[in-house]
Design a protein around this motif. Structure first.
Motif, short mmCIF file in Angstrom:
data_model
loop_
_atom_site.label_atom_id
_atom_site.label_comp_id
_atom_site.label_asym_id
_atom_site.label_seq_id
_atom_site.Cartn_x
_atom_site.Cartn_y
_atom_site.Cartn_z
N UNK A 158 -13.99 -38.29 84.54
CA UNK A 158 -13.09 -37.54 83.65
C UNK A 158 -13.81 -36.56 82.72
N UNK A 159 -15.12 -36.75 82.48
CA UNK A 159 -15.82 -35.92 81.50
C UNK A 159 -16.86 -34.99 82.12
N UNK A 160 -17.44 -35.34 83.28
CA UNK A 160 -18.52 -34.54 83.88
C UNK A 160 -18.20 -34.26 85.35
N UNK A 161 -18.84 -33.23 85.84
CA UNK A 161 -18.86 -33.02 87.28
C UNK A 161 -19.86 -34.01 87.89
N UNK A 162 -19.52 -34.61 89.01
CA UNK A 162 -20.33 -35.71 89.58
C UNK A 162 -20.84 -35.36 90.97
N UNK A 222 -23.52 -28.97 82.23
CA UNK A 222 -23.47 -30.42 82.45
C UNK A 222 -24.32 -30.87 83.63
N UNK A 223 -24.94 -29.91 84.36
CA UNK A 223 -25.86 -30.29 85.43
C UNK A 223 -27.04 -31.08 84.88
N UNK A 224 -27.44 -30.74 83.64
CA UNK A 224 -28.54 -31.48 83.00
C UNK A 224 -28.18 -32.94 82.82
N UNK A 225 -26.93 -33.21 82.43
CA UNK A 225 -26.51 -34.59 82.24
C UNK A 225 -26.42 -35.33 83.57
N UNK A 269 -28.78 -39.55 87.06
CA UNK A 269 -29.43 -39.95 88.33
C UNK A 269 -30.83 -40.48 88.05
N UNK A 270 -31.60 -39.79 87.20
CA UNK A 270 -32.96 -40.25 86.90
C UNK A 270 -32.94 -41.59 86.18
N UNK A 271 -31.95 -41.81 85.31
CA UNK A 271 -31.85 -43.09 84.61
C UNK A 271 -31.56 -44.22 85.58
N UNK A 272 -30.66 -43.98 86.53
CA UNK A 272 -30.36 -45.00 87.53
C UNK A 272 -31.59 -45.32 88.38
N UNK A 273 -32.31 -44.28 88.76
CA UNK A 273 -33.53 -44.50 89.54
C UNK A 273 -34.57 -45.26 88.72
N UNK A 274 -34.67 -44.95 87.42
CA UNK A 274 -35.64 -45.65 86.57
C UNK A 274 -35.29 -47.12 86.43
N UNK A 275 -34.01 -47.43 86.24
CA UNK A 275 -33.59 -48.84 86.13
C UNK A 275 -33.89 -49.59 87.43
N UNK A 294 -15.63 -30.95 106.51
CA UNK A 294 -14.96 -30.24 105.42
C UNK A 294 -15.40 -30.80 104.06
N UNK A 295 -15.50 -32.15 103.99
CA UNK A 295 -15.93 -32.77 102.73
C UNK A 295 -17.37 -32.40 102.41
N UNK A 296 -18.21 -32.32 103.44
CA UNK A 296 -19.61 -31.96 103.21
C UNK A 296 -19.72 -30.53 102.70
N UNK A 297 -18.96 -29.61 103.31
CA UNK A 297 -19.00 -28.22 102.87
C UNK A 297 -18.50 -28.10 101.44
N UNK A 298 -17.44 -28.83 101.11
CA UNK A 298 -16.92 -28.80 99.74
C UNK A 298 -17.91 -29.35 98.75
N UNK A 299 -18.61 -30.46 99.12
CA UNK A 299 -19.60 -31.05 98.24
C UNK A 299 -20.75 -30.09 97.98
N UNK A 300 -21.24 -29.42 99.00
CA UNK A 300 -22.35 -28.48 98.82
C UNK A 300 -21.92 -27.29 97.97
N UNK A 301 -20.72 -26.80 98.21
CA UNK A 301 -20.23 -25.67 97.41
C UNK A 301 -20.09 -26.07 95.94
N UNK A 302 -19.54 -27.26 95.68
CA UNK A 302 -19.41 -27.72 94.30
C UNK A 302 -20.77 -27.95 93.66
N UNK A 303 -21.74 -28.49 94.44
CA UNK A 303 -23.07 -28.74 93.91
C UNK A 303 -23.77 -27.43 93.54
N UNK A 304 -23.60 -26.41 94.37
CA UNK A 304 -24.19 -25.10 94.06
C UNK A 304 -23.55 -24.50 92.81
N UNK A 305 -22.26 -24.70 92.62
CA UNK A 305 -21.61 -24.20 91.40
C UNK A 305 -22.07 -24.99 90.18
N UNK A 306 -22.34 -26.30 90.37
CA UNK A 306 -22.80 -27.11 89.24
C UNK A 306 -24.16 -26.66 88.72
#
Length: 426
Positions: A85-89, A21-24, A29-35, A4-16
């Motif tokens: 509190x400020x972005x979708x994650x 804010x998907x750009x942010x 993620x890219x900044x964390x990978x770069x560090x 159920x959590x996986x289905x919810x995560x995929x649905x939210x990711x597709x909406x994002x």
């Protein structure tokens, strides 16, 4: 994660994907990978002395492989809480299992590389395994994994009385792979203990280590297959076919393996022996279960099948004793004293530290040749310690100097040509 959590995560990711804010999220993620990547480069650039303690070298190697996924994972976990509190994650939540699986894969294969330090197959196998694990994680997150499992289970067939399907076969292959890696790891530990036993013969160390590794592999297969529901009796048909194939097509290979164990057990040939098999002569540098490596004095290495060493004639110059007799031949003039020359040759051999004290060097008068008297010096050296060619060169130089100081000459070939003239005039 639950389904159920996986289905919810995929649905939210597709909406994002349709939100600004998907750009942010991508930037985070890219900044964390770069560090993580920069920290990994810094750790890799740090030089580690080869003479450092093994524990320090292993720790540095593990840090190099784990610093990137662990750093990126830690940053994403912290930022996921801070930015909630400020972005979708949802993209950050999607990256967490991928980075966690990467860290686990790198840790597992780091342990394997420490255990099997000389195994080149781990490099390619690690990439294949990582791709399969990531593919499984992605399928699990996207929710396609249950559908794929159901499709594989529908492709079933029967082997004797056992009914199999592709999913069971893949499970069996995975269980066998994990069991084999565990068996190889245990076999490597046992091999290290055997090879470190100081009071055991080298050949017996090799035999026991290889037998233990083969036993662990067989035990791993016999345990792993029944665990996934595969009856070993169902494989009897394939076992009979493989036995027939071994009897006809692989009999040479099988005989070489049997001969390899015979050589290791009876210790007729050991590492360091100087042997001659036909035109191949040299020092034995390695004995495997299929072939024996013989390194000639020129540096050329010959791979001789073990069957040839068991069924044929092998000249082992160092079978019971590593001391080997060598000869030095020289010719002196008839005007010189042969006994004096022979005494000088023996003295030169006794003065050389590489020549064995027992048996003592001996000189002989061999023949009265056309140009002079042929003498020969016989001496013994340890083939494991010195080079026979170097000792011969040193003795030749010493004999030359001793003869020159004593006034003993080494003659050139001499020929007397007589011209008989005849009167051909009438």
């Amino acid at each position: 994660m639950t389904d159920i959590a996986i289905s919810s995560l995929m649905a939210d990711l597709l909406r994002d994907l349709q939100r600004p804010d998907m750009v942010w999220q991508v930037v985070v993620v890219c900044s964390c990978l770069l560090v993580g990547w920069l920290l990994e480069r810094m750790v890799r650039a740090r030089h580690v002395d080869v003479d450092a303690r093994r524990a320090w070298r292993i720790g540095h190697g593990g840090l190099k492989r784990l610093i990137f996924p662990l750093t990126a994972l830690l940053l994403i976990l912290v930022l996921r809480v801070a930015l909630k509190p400020w972005l979708h994650i949802n993209l950050l939540s999607f990256a967490v299992p991928l980075l966690a699986s990467l860290a686990i894969i790198r840790f597992v294969f780091f342990v394997l590389r420490v255990t099997f330090s000389d195994s080149a197959w781990l490099v390619s196998f690690e990439r294949i395994f990582a791709m399969l694990v990531w593919f499984g994680v992605v399928l699990h997150i996207t929710g396609f994994l249950p559908e794929l499992i159901d499709a594989l289970e529908e492709l079933s067939f029967s082997v004797g009385k056992q009914k199999l399907n592709l999913w069971v076969i893949f499970q069996g292959l995975g269980a066998v792979a994990v069991s084999l890696l565990l068996a190889l790891w245990l076999g490597s530990l046992v091999e290290t203990r055997f090879m470190g036993a100081s009071g055991m013969d080298a050949n017996l160390q090799v035999v026991f280590s290889r037998l233990s590794k083969a036993g662990f592999i067989l035990l791993a297969i016999m345990i792993s297959l029944p665990l996934v529901g595969i009856d070993l009796t169902a494989l009897s048909v394939f076992g009979g076919a493989i036995g027939v194939g071994l009897g006809f097509g692989l009999q040479k290979i099988a005989s070489n393996y049997v001969a390899g164990f015979i050589i290791l057990l009876d210790r007729s040939i050991r590492i360091g022996n100087v042997i001659a098999v036909g035109a191949d002569k040299g020092r034995v540098t390695e004995i495997t279960t299929r072939y024996t490596v013989v390194r000639a004095g020129t540096g050329v290495e010959s791979l001789i099948p073990n069957e040839s060493l068991v069924s044929g004639v092998v000249q082992n110059e160092t079978y019971s004793d590593f001391t080997v007799r060598h000869t030095l031949g020289v010719q002196i003039s008839y005007a010189n004293d042969p006994e004096q020359a022979m005494a000088l040759m023996v003295a030169a051999a006794q003065a050389n530290p590489a020549v064995a004290k027992e048996p003592v060097p001996v000189a002989f008068l061999l023949a009265f040749a056309d140009s002079g008297i042929n003498l020969e010096l016989q001496y013994w050296i340890d083939r494991m310690e010195v080079s026979g060619q170097q000792v011969l060169s040193d003795l030749n130089l010493a004999v030359w100097k001793a003869f020159a100081a004593a006034g003993i000459s080494i003659p050139f070939p001499q020929r007397e040509v007589r011209i008989i003239s005849s009167d051909l005039s009438n």
